[in-house]
Design a protein around this motif. Structure first.
Motif, PDB file in Angstrom:
ATOM      1  N   GLN A 144       0.699  -0.803   0.119  1.00 44.58           N
ATOM      2  CA  GLN A 144       0.353   0.381  -0.173  1.00 44.58           C
ATOM      3  C   GLN A 144       0.429   1.158  -0.148  1.00 44.58           C
ATOM      4  OE1 GLN A 144      -4.002  -0.246   1.871  1.00 44.58           O
ATOM      5  NE2 GLN A 144      -2.892  -1.707   3.373  1.00 44.58           N
ATOM      6  N   ALA A 157       1.777   5.309   0.420  1.00 43.11           N
ATOM      7  CA  ALA A 157       0.478   6.143   1.508  1.00 43.11           C
ATOM      8  C   ALA A 157       1.522   7.379   1.552  1.00 43.11           C
ATOM      9  CB  ALA A 157       1.120   5.743   2.602  1.00 43.11           C
ATOM     10  N   VAL A 173      -4.417   5.824   0.060  1.00 47.02           N
ATOM     11  CA  VAL A 173      -3.728   4.643   0.395  1.00 47.02           C
ATOM     12  C   VAL A 173      -3.726   3.609  -0.646  1.00 47.02           C
ATOM     13  CG1 VAL A 173      -3.172   3.074   1.644  1.00 47.02           C
ATOM     14  CG2 VAL A 173      -4.201   5.057   2.845  1.00 47.02           C
TER      15      VAL A 173
END
Length: 213
Positions: free
Chosen positions: A26, A28, A39
């Motif tokens: 992920q 960010a 995200v």
């Protein structure tokens, strides 16, 4: 992410080898003022041989809403977590205490890459990044080469933007009870082997590797 000394990666090789086999995470990105962070789940290719810490290559669709935020602040964090399991309390109980007093916990491996992002719009470089990603995921081939102006993927390049993430800092954690007593570690290993549920084999391998390493 809190990293106790006993959970820290023992070398760059440890987290790099783990990351080579875990290529979905992920990303960010700091939100614009007044907005929450973006995200973005994504596949990526990590290349260790570029710069001091390596680089990450990926791409996203051009309509993705995170581009404005990324251009405003190119400092990003790529988080990868896997090989996680729940460890019941009795497995961790002190040898001289009741089993029900054991504290349950989670085992997991996690690598967080702090990066400086560079957005790539040049069609030739975009095609190169895309091909590098494909070679990572399909080393035996099976897909046509992406090239500007050539079928079948040339016309699709305008629909994506590539990302080159230069890694500036790494935080890596392997939380597998390395600070516990030998008796407790043996009990945990036996419990993981007997349960043999989703993720248990990978967690057990880490647990034994770090115990014996």
């Amino acid at each position: 992410m809190l990293i106790h000394p006993w959970d820290a990666a023992r070398s760059d090789t440890e987290w790099q080898e783990w990351l080579a086999a875990h290529d979905f995470g992920q990303l960010a990105v700091n939100g614009l003022p007044g907005e929450p962070p973006h995200v973005q789940p994504l596949h990526f290719a990590y290349e260790a041989g570029h710069g001091e810490r390596g680089r990450v290559l990926t791409h996203l669709a051009r309509p993705n809403p995170l581009w404005h935020a990324l251009e405003a602040d190119p400092q990003v964090l790529l988080s990868v977590v896997d090989d996680y399991v729940f460890v019941p309390g009795p497995w961790q109980a002190a040898p001289d205490g009741p089993a029900e007093h054991g504290v349950p916990t989670s085992f997991y491996a996690a690598v967080q890459l702090r990066c400086t992002a560079r957005v790539v719009d040049d069609p030739e470089e975009t095609a190169d990044i895309l091909n590098r990603q494909v070679r990572h995921f399909q080393p035996d081939g099976g897909s046509a080469h992406a090239a500007v102006g050539e079928a079948p993927f040339g016309r699709m390049l305008s629909g994506i933007r590539a990302l080159c993430l230069e890694v500036t800092d790494v935080r890596a954690k392997f939380k597998y009870a390395n600070h516990r007593s030998e008796e407790v570690r043996e009990r945990i290993a036996a419990g993981l082997a007997e349960r043999n549920g989703p993720g248990d084999a990978a967690a057990l391998a880490h647990h034994l590797r770090r115990r014996d390493g």
